[in-house]
Structure formats: C-alpha cells, structure tokens
Motif scaffolding. Structure first.
Motif, mmCIF file in Angstrom:
data_model
loop_
_atom_site.group_PDB
_atom_site.id
_atom_site.type_symbol
_atom_site.label_atom_id
_atom_site.label_comp_id
_atom_site.label_asym_id
_atom_site.label_seq_id
_atom_site.Cartn_x
_atom_site.Cartn_y
_atom_site.Cartn_z
ATOM 1 N N GLU A 15 0.911 -1.127 0.068
ATOM 2 C CA GLU A 15 -0.106 0.014 0.101
ATOM 3 C C GLU A 15 0.917 1.192 -0.056
ATOM 4 N N THR A 16 0.544 2.048 -0.631
ATOM 5 C CA THR A 16 1.418 3.558 -0.793
ATOM 6 C C THR A 16 0.589 4.602 -0.058
ATOM 7 N N ASN A 17 1.379 5.537 0.460
ATOM 8 C CA ASN A 17 0.711 6.588 1.399
ATOM 9 C C ASN A 17 1.829 7.732 1.172
ATOM 10 N N ARG A 18 1.626 8.692 2.193
ATOM 11 C CA ARG A 18 2.324 9.991 2.041
ATOM 12 C C ARG A 18 3.534 9.691 2.675
ATOM 13 N N LEU A 19 4.215 8.628 3.088
ATOM 14 C CA LEU A 19 5.568 8.784 3.503
ATOM 15 C C LEU A 19 6.629 8.837 2.421
ATOM 16 N N THR A 20 7.848 9.540 2.982
ATOM 17 C CA THR A 20 8.769 9.804 2.290
ATOM 18 C C THR A 20 9.476 8.236 2.122
ATOM 19 N N VAL A 21 10.605 8.229 1.046
ATOM 20 C CA VAL A 21 11.180 6.957 1.083
ATOM 21 C C VAL A 21 12.080 6.820 2.030
ATOM 22 N N TYR A 22 12.771 7.855 2.483
ATOM 23 C CA TYR A 22 13.527 7.673 3.682
ATOM 24 C C TYR A 22 12.780 7.038 4.887
ATOM 25 N N ASP A 23 11.488 7.700 5.179
ATOM 26 C CA ASP A 23 10.919 7.416 6.399
ATOM 27 C C ASP A 23 10.291 5.866 6.048
ATOM 28 N N MET A 24 10.279 5.465 4.931
ATOM 29 C CA MET A 24 9.496 4.024 4.675
ATOM 30 C C MET A 24 10.762 3.235 4.886
ATOM 31 N N ILE A 25 11.814 3.397 4.461
ATOM 32 C CA ILE A 25 12.922 2.564 4.935
ATOM 33 C C ILE A 25 13.325 2.586 6.219
ATOM 34 N N LEU A 26 13.199 3.508 6.793
ATOM 35 C CA LEU A 26 13.423 3.717 8.388
ATOM 36 C C LEU A 26 12.648 2.716 9.176
ATOM 37 N N ILE A 27 11.361 2.501 8.574
ATOM 38 C CA ILE A 27 10.501 1.759 9.293
ATOM 39 C C ILE A 27 11.202 0.108 9.540
ATOM 40 N N GLY A 28 11.996 -0.253 8.558
ATOM 41 C CA GLY A 28 12.775 -1.222 8.532
ATOM 42 C C GLY A 28 13.391 -1.596 9.892
ATOM 43 N N ARG A 29 13.658 -0.391 10.585
ATOM 44 C CA ARG A 29 14.482 -0.542 11.540
ATOM 45 C C ARG A 29 13.642 -0.593 13.025
ATOM 46 N N LYS A 30 12.261 -0.596 12.855
ATOM 47 C CA LYS A 30 11.468 -0.631 13.977
ATOM 48 C C LYS A 30 11.679 -1.833 14.911
ATOM 49 N N PRO A 31 11.962 -2.959 14.588
ATOM 50 C CA PRO A 31 12.004 -4.156 15.366
ATOM 51 C C PRO A 31 13.421 -4.006 16.246
ATOM 52 N N HIS A 32 14.280 -3.193 15.860
ATOM 53 C CA HIS A 32 15.483 -3.130 16.602
ATOM 54 C C HIS A 32 15.320 -1.698 17.558
ATOM 55 N N MET A 33 14.299 -0.951 17.432
ATOM 56 C CA MET A 33 14.310 0.196 18.238
ATOM 57 C C MET A 33 13.586 0.242 19.613
ATOM 58 N N ARG A 34 13.883 0.594 20.551
ATOM 59 C CA ARG A 34 13.210 0.876 21.816
ATOM 60 C C ARG A 34 12.108 1.868 21.765
ATOM 61 N N PHE A 35 12.489 3.201 21.470
ATOM 62 C CA PHE A 35 11.815 4.415 21.744
ATOM 63 C C PHE A 35 11.711 4.963 20.104
ATOM 64 N N ALA A 36 12.694 5.835 20.247
ATOM 65 C CA ALA A 36 12.953 6.539 18.908
ATOM 66 C C ALA A 36 14.324 6.097 18.198
ATOM 67 N N PRO A 37 14.403 6.292 17.172
ATOM 68 C CA PRO A 37 15.628 5.995 16.165
ATOM 69 C C PRO A 37 16.956 6.558 16.953
ATOM 70 N N ARG A 38 18.044 5.755 16.957
ATOM 71 C CA ARG A 38 19.332 6.115 17.263
ATOM 72 C C ARG A 38 20.141 6.594 16.033
ATOM 73 N N ARG A 39 21.274 6.889 16.400
ATOM 74 C CA ARG A 39 22.349 7.117 15.465
ATOM 75 C C ARG A 39 22.290 5.938 14.588
ATOM 76 N N GLU A 40 22.696 4.790 15.052
ATOM 77 C CA GLU A 40 22.828 3.628 14.452
ATOM 78 C C GLU A 40 21.926 3.233 13.331
ATOM 79 N N ASP A 41 20.601 3.438 13.612
ATOM 80 C CA ASP A 41 19.368 3.199 12.922
ATOM 81 C C ASP A 41 19.521 4.222 11.477
#
Length: 250
Positions: free
Chosen positions: A86-112
């Motif tokens: 499904e497509t929505n108004r996410l940017t490409v960067y934010d879409m890829i950042l979602i892939g880091r979600k299983p490794h995040m505790r709260f907010a994205p870290r520098r490593e993410d």
C-alpha cells in the motif's frame, strides 16, 4: 538458515493446502518456490514467518523454533515483502526507516539512521529518498520495499512475487538485487516466483510444489522437461546459454 520439517497447513473449512513440506536451506542461498497458482507457495512463505500458524510440523530459523518465539524476535530475524504494497504519503527515507522498528526501543538512534543511509546508498536510492512513495513507479517502489527489508538486517528474506507487474528491465534488476543481497550478506532468500527463466538466472535452489506437496527440491538440475510437464502441464525444452539454463515452452 531455514529448517522446516513435515510442515502442513489448512485454512479453516478447507483441506490441507500444504502437506508435510520439508526444507533445509543454508545462508547465502536464493531459493525459488515454484508451481501453479493455488498450490501453496505463498501459504508456505507465510508459515515460515508465522503470519500463518502451521497445522503440523516445525520451522526453525537461525536456530530458533518460530512457534516458541515472540513476534518481535521473528521480525529481527525475518523480513517479509508481500506481493502488494500500500502506498501513502511517507517519504522513501521514512519508509526505509520503518525497517529498523524491530530494533528500536523508543526513537531511532544514530545507528538506525546510519544503517538507513547505508542501505539507500547501496540500493542507489539517493535521488528518491525525499520523494513520497505514492509518487513512485512500480519498479522504484519495489526497490524501496526491498530496501526497507534490508534495513531490518534479517537472516532470512521472504519475497512473495517481487517481480509481479514490473517491466522486463525492473524484473531483472529486482531479482539481481535479491540474489546479490543473499550472497553478499550471507542471508537466505526465499522467493515465490512464476517466471521459470528469471528463477533459473538468479536463484540457486528450487522447490517445485505440486498439489501442496514437494514434487522436486534441489539445485537447477531438478528443472527438467518432465518436471515442467508434471507440475505445469505444458511441454517444454531446456537449453543452456552462457552457463544459464532456460525453459522454452512449445
């Protein structure tokens, strides 16, 4: 590594869709799941990821029995790319950042952020990273979805018809990326695909399904005219060109 033993699954109110399937794939491999529509390819893929719970059998991924594993741990080990995104108004960067979600505790870290930047560079998506995904072509979107899966840093990559609805150039580009990722990242890729010639060019392992069962399983030598006739019901010839085997349907 994926190990499946005697895996069977049935949807409610129907008979067995997949029946006692066995699978053993090491890292650095690209496995094609092949067979007619409705034979259980996508169902088996979802059982590996525990989107669907097998009726019987055991599936082990990177040493963990997925039946006894949390959804979070599964997401850290397995990335799944479904057939339709499904497509929505996410940017490409934010879409890829979602892939880091299983490794995040709260907010994205520098490593993410560093991992996302690395994936964008590797997939040559720099010019697209601030675009919205609902503005992308089918080929561009599929590469972004692959990038999101790669950002998970999984041990296993599951793809359900990743070349569906793509033009010829993008079909080959996407499958080339999948094959390269599996080899370079020492990952196990499992791909549901209908195009036998794409599978033969980019995959090194093959599971032919017939009536929910494993008909043949192994390297490219299992793809024969007899097997294609038995599984697909068509006559064909197998030819070889520059070390790659091709299927010609009569």
């Amino acid at each position: 590594m994926i190990q499946a033993e005697k895996v069977s699954f049935a949807y409610r109110g129907s008979g067995m869709v997949i029946k006692e399937l066995d699978l053993w794939e090491d890292q650095g491999r690209c496995l094609a799941l092949l067979g007619n529509n409705g034979v259980g390819k996508s169902t088996f893929l979802k059982c590996i990821n525990r989107i669907l719970e097998p009726r019987e059998g055991v599936i082990v991924v990177d040493g963990m029995n997925i039946t006894n594993t949390s959804r979070l741990e599964i997401a850290r080990k397995i990335a799944y790319v479904e057939q339709h995104t499904e497509t929505n108004r996410l940017t490409v960067y934010d879409m890829i950042l979602i892939g880091r979600k299983p490794h995040m505790r709260f907010a994205p870290r520098r490593e993410d952020f560093e991992i996302v930047d690395s994936v964008i560079s590797r997939m040559h998506l720099e010019e697209l990273k601030l675009r919205y995904i609902d503005e992308l072509s089918g080929g561009e979107l599929q590469k972004v979805v692959l990038a999101r899966a790669l950002a998970q840093q999984p041990k296993v990559l599951l793809l359900d018809e990743p070349t569906a609805s793509l033009d010829l150039k993008n079909q080959h580009e996407v499958m080339s990326i999948v094959s390269q990722i599996a080899y370079e990242d020492n990952m196990t890729a499992v791909v549901v695909i209908h195009d036998l010639n794409l599978a033969l060019k980019y995959c090194d392992r093959f599971l032919l399904l017939r009536e929910g069962k494993a008909y043949r399983y192994g390297d490219s030598s299992i793809i024969t005219s007899d097997a294609i006739r038995d599984v697909y019901g068509v006559e064909s010839s197998i030819v070889e060109l520059d070390g790659t085997r091709f299927v010609i349907v009569h």
